[in-house]
Design a protein around this motif. Structure first.
Motif, PDB file in Angstrom:
ATOM      1  N   ALA A  24       2.850   6.349   0.338  1.00 48.40           N
ATOM      2  CA  ALA A  24       3.327   5.907   1.657  1.00 48.40           C
ATOM      3  C   ALA A  24       2.280   6.168   2.730  1.00 48.40           C
ATOM      4  O   ALA A  24       2.030   5.314   3.598  1.00 48.40           O
ATOM      5  N   GLU A  25       1.659   7.321   2.693  1.00 46.99           N
ATOM      6  CA  GLU A  25       0.655   7.660   3.700  1.00 46.99           C
ATOM      7  C   GLU A  25      -0.523   6.694   3.651  1.00 46.99           C
ATOM      8  O   GLU A  25      -1.009   6.238   4.700  1.00 46.99           O
ATOM      9  N   HIS A  26      -0.966   6.358   2.447  1.00 48.17           N
ATOM     10  CA  HIS A  26      -2.120   5.480   2.313  1.00 48.17           C
ATOM     11  C   HIS A  26      -1.781   4.024   2.633  1.00 48.17           C
ATOM     12  O   HIS A  26      -2.679   3.220   2.941  1.00 48.17           O
ATOM     13  N   VAL A  28       0.181   2.997   5.164  1.00 45.68           N
ATOM     14  CA  VAL A  28       0.455   2.762   6.585  1.00 45.68           C
ATOM     15  C   VAL A  28      -0.524   1.766   7.201  1.00 45.68           C
ATOM     16  O   VAL A  28      -0.099   0.784   7.836  1.00 45.68           O
ATOM     17  N   LYS A  58       8.764  14.129   5.852  1.00 47.07           N
ATOM     18  CA  LYS A  58       7.350  13.746   5.950  1.00 47.07           C
ATOM     19  C   LYS A  58       7.104  12.402   5.291  1.00 47.07           C
ATOM     20  O   LYS A  58       6.321  11.581   5.794  1.00 47.07           O
ATOM     21  N   GLU A  61       8.615   9.710   7.484  1.00 45.52           N
ATOM     22  CA  GLU A  61       7.768   9.420   8.654  1.00 45.52           C
ATOM     23  C   GLU A  61       6.846   8.235   8.366  1.00 45.52           C
ATOM     24  O   GLU A  61       6.708   7.321   9.180  1.00 45.52           O
ATOM     25  N   HIS A  62       6.225   8.251   7.179  1.00 47.38           N
ATOM     26  CA  HIS A  62       5.331   7.156   6.807  1.00 47.38           C
ATOM     27  C   HIS A  62       6.129   5.882   6.524  1.00 47.38           C
ATOM     28  O   HIS A  62       5.690   4.778   6.886  1.00 47.38           O
ATOM     29  N   THR A  65       7.225   4.322   9.801  1.00 44.82           N
ATOM     30  CA  THR A  65       6.042   3.759  10.454  1.00 44.82           C
ATOM     31  C   THR A  65       5.673   2.415   9.836  1.00 44.82           C
ATOM     32  O   THR A  65       5.363   1.444  10.555  1.00 44.82           O
ATOM     33  N   ILE A  66       5.710   2.342   8.519  1.00 41.34           N
ATOM     34  CA  ILE A  66       5.430   1.077   7.834  1.00 41.34           C
ATOM     35  C   ILE A  66       6.431   0.004   8.251  1.00 41.34           C
ATOM     36  O   ILE A  66       6.065  -1.146   8.548  1.00 41.34           O
ATOM     37  N   ASN A 101      12.187  12.504  12.873  1.00 34.25           N
ATOM     38  CA  ASN A 101      11.580  11.196  13.072  1.00 34.25           C
ATOM     39  C   ASN A 101      12.368  10.332  14.062  1.00 34.25           C
ATOM     40  O   ASN A 101      12.285   9.098  14.027  1.00 34.25           O
TER      41      ASN A 101
END
Length: 361
Positions: A24-26, A28, A58, A61-62, A65-66, A101
């Motif tokens: 998920a972080e990568h 975004v 956490k 959060e990603h 955002t996506i 969030n």
């Protein structure tokens, strides 16, 4: 053969939270640069993302955002805004006083209001958190959240400023405008009065969204007496103060102005955002649809204030709006004809304000 990026999208649904989190972080930045990768398999990845808004904070959060970024796409927006189960989860989380969030969820809701069917929020209900002291209407919960969350005391992780953009888009719809001017049984308050106090707030987002909301609600012509009444909405001081600077006025004009507009500090500055000033002037113009409102504005010397704004703010949109308002305030009133038809406001008199473009993170 699937590309590495497609495989990364698939890992968002991995059973292992550490894998989901890294994926998920990568992903975004790709939700802005390559949103199409989330639309494969009939929006299969989007369906997974909707389920994961309740994941570990956490990871969520990603995920949120996506979704904020993907909601710029009309197909994805429809998938999100028409999914009652997904919306129910977002509404449940955003009012939770410990939701980390909450601000991101507020941004997401602001984007979802671009889809017209979200006006059905008026019909949706859920049990409110005890701390919110609201009723079971989700619309009222969001309004109370916007007020009580402004200073961070309701949820230390959020200020809920972007809910102002949500209200701005929702009030494009007549049924929502009607709600904003009707006193609510649970607290005896007209909802629009909860927002008016933020027209001079430090947050540009909050001020802009509130200004647009007030303007949109002003398209509800039958409510104009409430707008002008000091015992009801009493909107004039809240839309005049932001467009005032530190100019000095003739004593006669100054003494006739509303009490809140007299004896201002020498360092008083008008709003720094020209779009907000223009919106407030356009709201005044909408309110001039009734003779009573026009006469009240003349009585409290709105003309000198608008004259100074036109003189000192070099902005074409503001100057045009000021000129139109001055033309209305300075013309002589005709004697009323009881047989004349009542003029209705149409889009020729102005257009409802959207909030800003879709929010991206």
């Amino acid at each position: 053969m699937r590309t590495e990026l497609e495989e990364l999208v698939g890992l968002v649904a991995d059973p292992k939270p550490e894998v989901r989190g890294i994926a998920a972080e990568h992903l975004v930045p790709y939700s802005i640069s390559q949103p199409g990768i989330f639309k494969v398999d009939k929006l299969g990845p989007v369906k997974n993302l909707k389920l994961l808004v309740r994941d570990h904070p956490k990871i969520a959060e990603h995920i949120v955002t996506i979704l904020i970024n993907l909601s710029a796409d009309r197909e994805v927006l429809e998938s999100l805004a028409t999914d009652d189960k997904f919306l129910s989860e977002v509404f449940r989380q955003v009012v939770n006083p410990s939701e980390p969030n909450a601000n991101l969820l507020s941004m997401l809701l602001a984007n979802l209001a671009k889809w017209d069917s979200l006006k059905r929020v008026l019909e949706l209900k859920q049990s409110p958190p005890e701390e919110l002291k609201s009723n079971d209407m989700i619309m009222n919960q969001l309004l109370d959240l916007f007020v009580k969350g402004a200073d961070g005391t309701y949820n230390k992780n959020a200020d809920f400023d972007h809910l102002a953009y949500l209200f701005a888009d929702l009030t494009k719809h007549a049924e929502v405008r009607h709600h904003f001017v009707r006193k609510q049984d649970y607290d005896g308050v007209i909802p629009l009065t909860k927002l008016k106090v933020f027209t001079e707030h430090k947050s540009d987002v909050r001020r802009k969204g509130v200004a647009s909301t007030i303007k949109n609600v002003a398209f509800d012509v039958p409510s104009h007496p409430l707008f002008m009444s000091e015992d009801d909405i009493d909107i004039l001081p809240y839309i005049l103060l932001p467009i005032m600077g530190n100019e000095e006025y003739d004593e006669e004009d100054s003494m006739a102005m509303l009490p809140d507009l007299q004896l201002l500090a020498p360092d008083k500055q008008r709003d720094t955002d020209p779009a907000i000033i223009q919106t407030h002037v356009e709201t005044l113009l909408l309110l001039t649809s009734s003779r009573e409102a026009r006469e009240r504005m003349r009585e409290v010397k709105v003309y000198p204030l608008i004259r100074e704004t036109h003189l000192r703010v070099q902005n074409e949109g503001i100057q045009e709006a000021c000129e139109r308002l001055v033309q209305v305030l300075m013309r002589e009133e005709e004697q009323p004809n009881p047989e004349a038809p009542v003029k209705e406001l149409t889009n020729g008199d102005g257009e409802e304000d959207d909030d800003e473009d879709v929010v991206e993170v």
